[in-house]
Design a protein around this motif. Structure first.
Motif, PDB file in Angstrom:
ATOM      1  N   ARG A  32     126.801 -16.294  52.440  1.00 14.79           N
ATOM      2  CA  ARG A  32     126.132 -15.029  52.787  1.00 14.79           C
ATOM      3  C   ARG A  32     124.845 -14.811  51.985  1.00 14.79           C
ATOM      4  O   ARG A  32     123.999 -14.027  52.393  1.00 14.79           O
ATOM      5  N   THR A  33     124.723 -15.519  50.848  1.00 17.45           N
ATOM      6  CA  THR A  33     123.470 -15.426  50.094  1.00 17.45           C
ATOM      7  C   THR A  33     122.342 -16.127  50.851  1.00 17.45           C
ATOM      8  O   THR A  33     121.161 -15.844  50.640  1.00 17.45           O
ATOM      9  N   HIS A  34     122.712 -17.061  51.734  1.00 22.51           N
ATOM     10  CA  HIS A  34     121.721 -17.763  52.553  1.00 22.51           C
ATOM     11  C   HIS A  34     121.495 -17.049  53.890  1.00 22.51           C
ATOM     12  O   HIS A  34     120.358 -16.960  54.366  1.00 22.51           O
ATOM     13  N   THR A  35     122.549 -16.533  54.475  1.00 26.18           N
ATOM     14  CA  THR A  35     122.425 -15.895  55.800  1.00 26.18           C
ATOM     15  C   THR A  35     121.985 -14.437  55.715  1.00 26.18           C
ATOM     16  O   THR A  35     121.475 -13.876  56.685  1.00 26.18           O
ATOM     17  N   GLY A  36     122.195 -13.835  54.508  1.00 24.90           N
ATOM     18  CA  GLY A  36     121.848 -12.423  54.352  1.00 24.90           C
ATOM     19  C   GLY A  36     122.937 -11.489  54.858  1.00 24.90           C
ATOM     20  O   GLY A  36     122.783 -10.265  54.820  1.00 24.90           O
ATOM     21  N   GLU A  37     124.042 -12.036  55.303  1.00 21.94           N
ATOM     22  CA  GLU A  37     125.141 -11.220  55.836  1.00 21.94           C
ATOM     23  C   GLU A  37     125.813 -10.413  54.725  1.00 21.94           C
ATOM     24  O   GLU A  37     126.120 -10.935  53.654  1.00 21.94           O
ATOM     25  N   LYS A  38     126.004  -9.107  54.984  1.00 17.76           N
ATOM     26  CA  LYS A  38     126.690  -8.219  54.043  1.00 17.76           C
ATOM     27  C   LYS A  38     127.671  -7.365  54.825  1.00 17.76           C
ATOM     28  O   LYS A  38     127.390  -6.228  55.205  1.00 17.76           O
ATOM     29  N   PRO A  39     128.885  -7.908  55.054  1.00 19.27           N
ATOM     30  CA  PRO A  39     129.842  -7.238  55.954  1.00 19.27           C
ATOM     31  C   PRO A  39     130.614  -6.065  55.352  1.00 19.27           C
ATOM     32  O   PRO A  39     131.304  -5.342  56.073  1.00 19.27           O
ATOM     33  N   TYR A  40     130.501  -5.853  54.042  1.00 16.06           N
ATOM     34  CA  TYR A  40     131.261  -4.785  53.392  1.00 16.06           C
ATOM     35  C   TYR A  40     130.320  -3.663  52.956  1.00 16.06           C
ATOM     36  O   TYR A  40     129.347  -3.900  52.246  1.00 16.06           O
ATOM     37  N   SER A  41     130.644  -2.428  53.381  1.00 16.41           N
ATOM     38  CA  SER A  41     129.752  -1.290  53.121  1.00 16.41           C
ATOM     39  C   SER A  41     130.436  -0.209  52.295  1.00 16.41           C
ATOM     40  O   SER A  41     131.646  -0.001  52.386  1.00 16.41           O
ATOM     41  N   CYS A  42     129.610   0.502  51.496  1.00 15.30           N
ATOM     42  CA  CYS A  42     130.085   1.652  50.724  1.00 15.30           C
ATOM     43  C   CYS A  42     130.163   2.864  51.653  1.00 15.30           C
ATOM     44  O   CYS A  42     129.188   3.194  52.342  1.00 15.30           O
ATOM     45  N   GLU A  43     131.307   3.538  51.684  1.00 12.36           N
ATOM     46  CA  GLU A  43     131.503   4.684  52.572  1.00 12.36           C
ATOM     47  C   GLU A  43     130.734   5.920  52.113  1.00 12.36           C
ATOM     48  O   GLU A  43     130.552   6.865  52.884  1.00 12.36           O
ATOM     49  N   ILE A  44     130.266   5.906  50.878  1.00  7.78           N
ATOM     50  CA  ILE A  44     129.549   7.074  50.338  1.00  7.78           C
ATOM     51  C   ILE A  44     128.050   6.992  50.608  1.00  7.78           C
ATOM     52  O   ILE A  44     127.451   7.914  51.151  1.00  7.78           O
ATOM     53  N   CYS A  45     127.433   5.865  50.223  1.00 13.08           N
ATOM     54  CA  CYS A  45     125.962   5.769  50.344  1.00 13.08           C
ATOM     55  C   CYS A  45     125.480   4.746  51.356  1.00 13.08           C
ATOM     56  O   CYS A  45     124.291   4.650  51.634  1.00 13.08           O
ATOM     57  N   GLY A  46     126.417   3.943  51.895  1.00 11.58           N
ATOM     58  CA  GLY A  46     126.036   2.984  52.929  1.00 11.58           C
ATOM     59  C   GLY A  46     125.530   1.652  52.422  1.00 11.58           C
ATOM     60  O   GLY A  46     125.177   0.784  53.232  1.00 11.58           O
ATOM     61  N   SER A  47     125.462   1.448  51.112  1.00  8.92           N
ATOM     62  CA  SER A  47     125.022   0.159  50.574  1.00  8.92           C
ATOM     63  C   SER A  47     125.952  -0.951  51.042  1.00  8.92           C
ATOM     64  O   SER A  47     127.171  -0.744  51.161  1.00  8.92           O
ATOM     65  N   SER A  48     125.380  -2.130  51.318  1.00  8.07           N
ATOM     66  CA  SER A  48     126.176  -3.246  51.844  1.00  8.07           C
ATOM     67  C   SER A  48     126.295  -4.364  50.824  1.00  8.07           C
ATOM     68  O   SER A  48     125.409  -4.561  49.988  1.00  8.07           O
ATOM     69  N   THR A  50     128.157  -8.557  50.000  1.00 12.55           N
ATOM     70  CA  THR A  50     128.654  -9.818  50.567  1.00 12.55           C
ATOM     71  C   THR A  50     130.167  -9.976  50.405  1.00 12.55           C
ATOM     72  O   THR A  50     130.789 -10.760  51.114  1.00 12.55           O
ATOM     73  N   SER A  51     130.776  -9.244  49.453  1.00  9.97           N
ATOM     74  CA  SER A  51     132.209  -9.381  49.200  1.00  9.97           C
ATOM     75  C   SER A  51     132.870  -8.027  48.943  1.00  9.97           C
ATOM     76  O   SER A  51     132.194  -7.056  48.599  1.00  9.97           O
ATOM     77  N   LYS A  52     134.184  -7.983  49.111  1.00 12.28           N
ATOM     78  CA  LYS A  52     134.948  -6.758  48.835  1.00 12.28           C
ATOM     79  C   LYS A  52     134.840  -6.372  47.363  1.00 12.28           C
ATOM     80  O   LYS A  52     134.771  -5.188  47.028  1.00 12.28           O
ATOM     81  N   SER A  53     134.840  -7.383  46.495  1.00 11.97           N
ATOM     82  CA  SER A  53     134.756  -7.086  45.057  1.00 11.97           C
ATOM     83  C   SER A  53     133.437  -6.401  44.729  1.00 11.97           C
ATOM     84  O   SER A  53     133.367  -5.560  43.841  1.00 11.97           O
ATOM     85  N   GLY A  54     132.389  -6.763  45.473  1.00  7.90           N
ATOM     86  CA  GLY A  54     131.098  -6.125  45.277  1.00  7.90           C
ATOM     87  C   GLY A  54     131.154  -4.644  45.591  1.00  7.90           C
ATOM     88  O   GLY A  54     130.570  -3.817  44.871  1.00  7.90           O
ATOM     89  N   VAL A  55     131.870  -4.280  46.653  1.00  8.46           N
ATOM     90  CA  VAL A  55     132.039  -2.869  47.014  1.00  8.46           C
ATOM     91  C   VAL A  55     132.839  -2.156  45.934  1.00  8.46           C
ATOM     92  O   VAL A  55     132.496  -1.037  45.525  1.00  8.46           O
ATOM     93  N   PHE A  56     133.891  -2.813  45.456  1.00 11.23           N
ATOM     94  CA  PHE A  56     134.768  -2.206  44.451  1.00 11.23           C
ATOM     95  C   PHE A  56     133.980  -1.883  43.175  1.00 11.23           C
ATOM     96  O   PHE A  56     134.080  -0.774  42.625  1.00 11.23           O
ATOM     97  N   THR A  63     131.841   6.941  40.866  1.00 14.96           N
ATOM     98  CA  THR A  63     132.925   7.573  40.115  1.00 14.96           C
ATOM     99  C   THR A  63     132.614   7.644  38.619  1.00 14.96           C
ATOM    100  O   THR A  63     133.197   8.459  37.906  1.00 14.96           O
ATOM    101  N   GLY A  64     131.690   6.762  38.166  1.00 14.88           N
ATOM    102  CA  GLY A  64     131.373   6.720  36.737  1.00 14.88           C
ATOM    103  C   GLY A  64     132.410   5.945  35.939  1.00 14.88           C
ATOM    104  O   GLY A  64     132.313   5.860  34.704  1.00 14.88           O
ATOM    105  N   GLU A  65     133.359   5.347  36.614  1.00 10.93           N
ATOM    106  CA  GLU A  65     134.434   4.628  35.937  1.00 10.93           C
ATOM    107  C   GLU A  65     133.937   3.314  35.340  1.00 10.93           C
ATOM    108  O   GLU A  65     133.216   2.551  35.975  1.00 10.93           O
ATOM    109  N   LYS A  66     134.318   3.081  34.081  1.00  8.60           N
ATOM    110  CA  LYS A  66     134.015   1.822  33.402  1.00  8.60           C
ATOM    111  C   LYS A  66     135.289   1.364  32.681  1.00  8.60           C
ATOM    112  O   LYS A  66     135.481   1.611  31.492  1.00  8.60           O
ATOM    113  N   PRO A  67     136.153   0.677  33.424  1.00  8.31           N
ATOM    114  CA  PRO A  67     137.498   0.393  32.887  1.00  8.31           C
ATOM    115  C   PRO A  67     137.574  -0.763  31.897  1.00  8.31           C
ATOM    116  O   PRO A  67     138.615  -0.972  31.276  1.00  8.31           O
TER     117      PRO A  67
END
Length: 343
Positions: A32-48, A50-56, A63-67
């Protein structure tokens, strides 16, 4: 033991750049770094991403969380990977080395960016003028030359700048800090380029000659400005009245005739001025200083222009002429008074 070694073997490869991965999913996400595909989106601001972990990880910006915390200094981070990278500031570890020059880096990303200085790769291109850049931050800075954006503002006077280093240097004009000095005359300067230009007053060096009239200048910038006296070029225009100027500085001064701004104030009587040289001259009315002396009679003056006019008493120069009868005068005011005899 062999099972563990085989499990860690990277047997999946990217067909584009050759990067290797321990599992097929790693290749899929990497592609996806080559194709530009970003299938996972943030429900709050819409940022996309490449991976679920990126959204997390991104969600923690909302939330301001830094665990994840550093066990050495207690700093907190949004991801475990950021803690690992941060720990290198304590251990001094730099696991990523440049194969060309041997420089080491704490992050793989920094090493890959550095490699472009050797390969000459410039992957970031300006869509307006097609200029190319090695780093994305360089492109972002360059774009301000097109947009005119000045995101860095001075909290003292409100002036804005395209680049943060320019703001840092500007702040010295308020603090009075003059970090640049030379042993020749012990003078200090706010700006490095001002110090180098001043040094040429000691060396008398003027390496930039004008091909038209032969005058020489201490800097190429001064030569470029001088050339406009020959070409008549005035590239800086006032958007209010249309007046044009050969220097950007002159346009800035002119704009104050529209805004009424007088940023230079006398600490003694409170008088304000549009230009700093005007304030310097005004201060002489308080100090009594008269730095310009006549070599003929010794008379002293607060202004250089006054000395120039005074010198006509000795030279007999009469530069002002009546257009009606041709009479000549030493002073402009005398010419105007004479003109009234014709009207």
């Amino acid at each position: 033991m062999n099972i563990k070694l085989n499990a860690g073997k990277k047997r999946y490869f990217c067909e584009v750049c050759g990067s290797s991965f321990t599992n097929k999913q790693g290749v899929i996400i990497h592609m996806r770094t080559h194709t530009g595909e970003k299938p996972y989106s943030c429900e709050i601001c819409g940022s996309s991403f490449t991976s679920k972990s990126g959204v997390f990880i991104h969600m923690q910006t909302h939330t301001g969380e830094k665990p994840y915390s550093c066990e050495v200094c207690g700093s907190s981070f949004r991801s475990k990977q950021r803690v690992i990278i941060h720990m290198r500031t304590h251990t001094g570890e730099r696991p990523y080395s440049c194969e060309v020059c041997g420089l080491s880096f704490t992050q793989k990303q920094h090493m890959l960016q550095h490699m472009r200085t050797h390969t000459g790769e410039k992957r970031y291109t300006c869509e307006i003028c097609s200029s190319s850049f090695t780093y994305k931050r360089s492109l972002v800075s360059h774009m301000r030359t097109h947009t005119g954006e000045k995101p860095y503002s001075c909290e003292v006077c409100g002036r804005s700048f395209k680049y943060n280093p320019s703001l840092v240097i500007h702040m010295q004009s308020h603090t009075g800090k003059k970090p640049y000095s030379r042993e020749v005359c012990s003078r200090s300067f706010t700006y490095k380029h001002t110090m180098f230009k001043h040094m040429q007053t000691h060396t008398k060096e003027k390496p930039y000659p004008c091909e038209v009239c032969g005058l020489s200048f201490t800097s190429n910038c001064d030569l470029v400005i001088h050339m406009r006296t020959h070409t008549g070029e005035k590239p800086y225009s006032c958007k209010v009245c249309g007046s044009s100027f050969s220097r950007k500085y002159d346009l800035g001064i002119h704009m104050r005739t529209h805004t009424g701004e007088k940023p230079y104030s006398c600490e003694i009587c409170g008088s304000s001025f549009t230009r700093k040289p005007d304030l310097v001259i005004h201060m002489r009315t308080h100090t009594g200083e008269k730095p310009y002396s006549c070599e003929v009679c010794g008379s002293s003056f607060a202004r250089k222009s006054t000395l120039v006019i005074h010198m006509r008493n000795h030279t007999g120069d009469k530069p002002y002429s009546c257009e009606v009868c041709g009479s000549s005068f030493t002073y402009k005011r005398n010419m105007f008074q004479h003109m009234q005899t014709h009207t």
